[in-house]
Design an enzyme around this catalytic site. Structure first.
Site, short mmCIF file in Angstrom:
data_model
loop_
_atom_site.label_atom_id
_atom_site.label_comp_id
_atom_site.label_asym_id
_atom_site.label_seq_id
_atom_site.Cartn_x
_atom_site.Cartn_y
_atom_site.Cartn_z
N ARG A 231 1.29 -1.70 0.16
CA ARG A 231 0.09 0.07 0.16
C ARG A 231 0.92 1.29 -0.08
NH1 ARG A 231 -3.61 -3.55 3.37
NH2 ARG A 231 -2.13 -2.80 4.70
N CYS B 206 -0.14 21.26 -9.41
CA CYS B 206 -1.85 20.57 -8.68
C CYS B 206 -2.25 19.25 -8.56
CB CYS B 206 -2.60 21.11 -9.50
SG CYS B 206 -1.96 23.18 -10.23
N ASP C 243 -8.61 23.12 -12.65
CA ASP C 243 -9.06 23.24 -13.78
C ASP C 243 -10.00 22.78 -14.37
OD1 ASP C 243 -10.06 25.22 -15.50
OD2 ASP C 243 -8.05 25.92 -16.00
#
Length: 310
Positions: free
Chosen positions: A172, A192, A216
């Site tokens: 994981r 971002c 965006d």
């Protein structure tokens, strides 16, 4: 065939209908905003590429290869035929930080391939030597790299992920993080999309999951979905598993106010089935070329001009 980009359309419609008004100091353009959207894209029947309007997929394949290379130099991206980062080239920013022309600071590719390493002017330094080396604790050592070499002393997260999949696919911890708070002030545009994780079940089916701080939806998200869906497929191809899904969690999910008319137009248009993506297998994750990405059965609608807040 299928319309596997539908989760994107659903998120866009949700933003338009229920988004809250939010100002943005950096761009000066307010947004319609929702704090947190999760979208799941099926990779088994088609590739999640928008079809209601025309886009240019090759530019995003180019950006993906640029990212994998570890470069943050816009000249390298332009050489691949993509101009999508051109609006962020900033001579004043370069001068302020002592960077070479058309570099963006230690952004995406640098954090992926050289996390915590030496950035310098953004295009590299002297060659490796046996005389001078760099130790993260600040002391000279007898190792064989030069502290003025681009990326020296850094950690290659992409290499780590590939090796971890091969060693223990149940792990994981198969992820990279591009968010480096110490270096945010040195970046033209802080990352971002910043955390990507691979999960593999006992049937050998692979899912790629991305967390994105700023989203965006009209412009950037389409690129991010294409980018990371393909990257998931590349991870699967290189390690012998089957890519089945891309999961995308966006935190500050937004549409800029001046993009709203274009998005209303987009949602009113008819959709086409999404295309199929075939990726020629490269020798390793670092060796893919633009010619290895092949779309088939791709139909799309008209060009829609959408403002971009820089």
């Amino acid at each position: 065939m299928s319309y596997s980009i539908k989760p994107y359309d659903d998120a866009l419609e949700l933003l338009l209908k229920t988004g809250k008004e939010k100002s943005n100091k950096r761009t000066g353009v307010k947004t319609k905003f929702l704090p947190g959207i999760l979208s799941r894209y099926d990779l088994t029947e088609s590739f999640p590429l928008v079809t209601k309007r025309k886009i240019w997929p090759k530019s995003i394949w180019a950006e993906l290869l640029w990212f994998i290379s570890g470069s943050t130099n816009n000249n390298d991206l332009n050489a691949l035929g993509a101009k999508i980062w051109n609006p962020w080239v900033d001579a004043e920013f370069e001068k302020k930080h002592g960077y070479a022309e058309k570099v963006f600071g230690p952004v995406y590719g640098f954090q992926l391939r050289h996390f915590g390493g030496y950035y310098g002017n953004g295009i590299g330094g002297r060659e490796f030597t046996n005389e001078t080396s760099f130790d993260p604790c600040g002391e000279d050592t007898n190792s064989v790299y030069n502290k003025n070499q681009y990326g020296s002393g850094g950690f290659d997260q992409l290499d780590f992920m590939i090796n971890r999949i091969k060693e223990d696919p149940s792990c994981r911890r198969i992820l990279f993080s591009l968010w480096n708070p110490k270096e945010v002030s040195k970046m033209k545009l802080p990352c971002c999309h910043y955390s990507f994780q691979i999960s593999i079940d006992d049937n050998g089916e692979m899912t790629g999951s991305l967390t994105q701080r700023s989203a965006d939806y009209p412009v950037g998200i389409l690129a991010n979905v294409q980018f990371y869906s393909a990257l998931t497929m590349m991870f699967a191809q290189q390690t012998g598993y089957k890519a089945v899904e891309f999961c995308h969690y966006t935190v500050d999910s937004h549409i800029y106010w001046d993009q709203i008319p274009a998005m209303e137009e987009y949602l009113s248009l008819p959709s086409y089935d999404c295309p199929t993506l075939t990726i020629n297998k490269a020798e390793d994750i670092y060796s893919y070329k633009l010619s290895d990405f092949n779309l088939s059965d791709y139909q799309c609608g008209p060009v829609i001009k959408i403002p971009v807040a820089v």
